[in-house]
Motif scaffolding. Structure first.
Motif, PDB file in Angstrom:
ATOM      1  N   CYS A  27       0.837  -1.200   0.000  1.00  0.00           N
ATOM      2  CA  CYS A  27       0.000   0.000   0.000  1.00  0.00           C
ATOM      3  C   CYS A  27       0.874   1.253   0.000  1.00  0.00           C
ATOM      4  O   CYS A  27       1.742   1.413   0.855  1.00  0.00           O
ATOM      5  CB  CYS A  27      -0.897  -0.012   1.233  1.00  0.00           C
ATOM      6  SG  CYS A  27      -1.980   1.410   1.356  1.00  0.00           S
ATOM      7  N   GLY A  79      -5.722   0.355  -2.350  1.00  0.00           N
ATOM      8  CA  GLY A  79      -5.108   1.077  -3.460  1.00  0.00           C
ATOM      9  C   GLY A  79      -4.936   0.186  -4.673  1.00  0.00           C
ATOM     10  O   GLY A  79      -5.310  -0.986  -4.673  1.00  0.00           O
ATOM     11  N   THR A  97      -3.290   5.370  -4.885  1.00  0.00           N
ATOM     12  CA  THR A  97      -4.377   5.224  -3.921  1.00  0.00           C
ATOM     13  C   THR A  97      -5.721   5.554  -4.551  1.00  0.00           C
ATOM     14  O   THR A  97      -6.753   5.236  -3.985  1.00  0.00           O
ATOM     15  CB  THR A  97      -4.152   6.141  -2.698  1.00  0.00           C
ATOM     16  OG1 THR A  97      -3.974   7.476  -3.158  1.00  0.00           O
ATOM     17  CG2 THR A  97      -2.940   5.705  -1.916  1.00  0.00           C
TER      18      THR A  97
END
Length: 124
Positions: A27, A79, A97
């Motif tokens: 992420c 994301g 994201t």
């Protein structure tokens, strides 16, 4: 079958949990644009792109990703991360994201797509 032999259930659960942990570690958290490199900070690691290796950076419109598909990674869960392929762009690694303010960074050997406001790369 799972009740009589718990090994398959444990194996499946372990794989699912492992994939979830890997996805969380990929992420994207933030981007640092310094004089020498662009650093993409993920939860699990940092990806450094040397500015000497960058051929160009350009803004991507969401429509350009209509033919893109995920070759490995996450497509919205924590994301858009991982390896993607597109007819127009080719193979690229996405660390975004959201699908807004997408920037394509093309280096000598890889392509990266990030979600970042364009002004972060101006006047470099």
């Amino acid at each position: 079958m799972i009740h009589s032999n718990p090994i398959p259930g444990c194996a499946i659960s372990s794989v699912i949990i492992g994939l979830m942990v890997y996805t969380i570690l990929q992420c994207p958290l933030y981007i640092i644009n310094s004089r020498k490199q662009i650093s993409i900070k993920l939860i699990g690691k940092t990806i450094n792109i040397n500015k000497d290796d960058i051929l160009f950076i350009r803004k991507i419109d969401k429509v350009e990703l209509n033919s893109a598909y995920r070759a490995g990674g996450s497509g919205g869960y924590f994301g858009y991360t991982g390896k993607f392929k597109s007819l127009e762009i080719g193979t690229f690694y996405m660390y975004a994201t959201e699908f807004y303010n997408l920037q394509l960074i093309v280096t000598k050997d890889k392509k990266y797509m990030i979600s970042c406001s364009f002004d972060k790369f101006e006047n470099e």
